[in-house]
Write a protein that holds these residues in place. Structure first.
Motif: not given
Lengths: 120, 120
Positions: B44-45, B66-67, B78-81, B84-87
């Motif tokens: 999600x983002x 990408x990593x 800090x995940x930037x606004x 997209x990320x997935x813990x």
């Protein structure tokens, strides 16, 4: 300070000054800062913002006019805006602070303890 | 949740659910939340805000497209606004989150993993 993870222990090892917060990350328009403190600070107030303290090592007393809040490692406290406070540490404390960008450490008090926040 | 200090260990002992952040403090219009996670979340983002993760216990992988950012205790990211990320956590992780009030855990993805944030 980049876009990578921040290791608190590693960052604390990079400086030794007391009462001089170091910028380690940004969260929108907030700054995440690390600070080492020892001794008494000055009584001051931030009229426009709350201020978060999270103790990483040591024991920090946040003196308020009506009580003391004593924080150990893994304990956090938010000083509400407008509440006069004075941090004190009988031995060195390592703490993380979060507050909006541009907040001055001495608040309304100013004076010689005012620190410039720099990245580390 | 009051105007007293927050002991992270004590607060983590009060709940066991995964992926359900608990509100422990407010900092202006930001929320300080504790969460226990295990397994994979959803990609999600958050288009409008950065999101701070501080790991208190365990090892948290924040997958980016990408990593991977792998965080252990005492490490923050800090995940930037807009990123997209997935813990993911192979074993239980205890983490502290800070983001603006009202940010939804699943961001733009929504769905059944969306949690209501409640004080603890």
């Amino acid at each position: 300070m980049g876009d990578d993870l921040v290791d608190l222990s590693e960052m604390f090892a990079r400086f030794s000054e007391h009462w001089s917060p170091k910028l380690v990350a940004r969260l929108n328009d907030y700054e995440v800062k690390l600070v080492k403190v020892e001794g008494d600070f000055v009584w001051h107030t931030h009229d426009d913002t709350d201020e978060l303290f999270l103790v990483v090592a040591g024991q920090l007393t946040i003196q308020l006019r009506d009580r003391d809040v004593v924080l150990g490692p893994g304990q956090l406290f938010v000083v509400p805006r407008g509440v006069e406070h004075c941090p004190r540490a009988d031995a060195e404390v390592k703490a993380l602070l979060i507050e909006p960008t541009g907040v001055v450490n001495t608040g309304d008090a100013g004076g010689e303890r005012t620190a410039i926040v720099v990245p580390i």
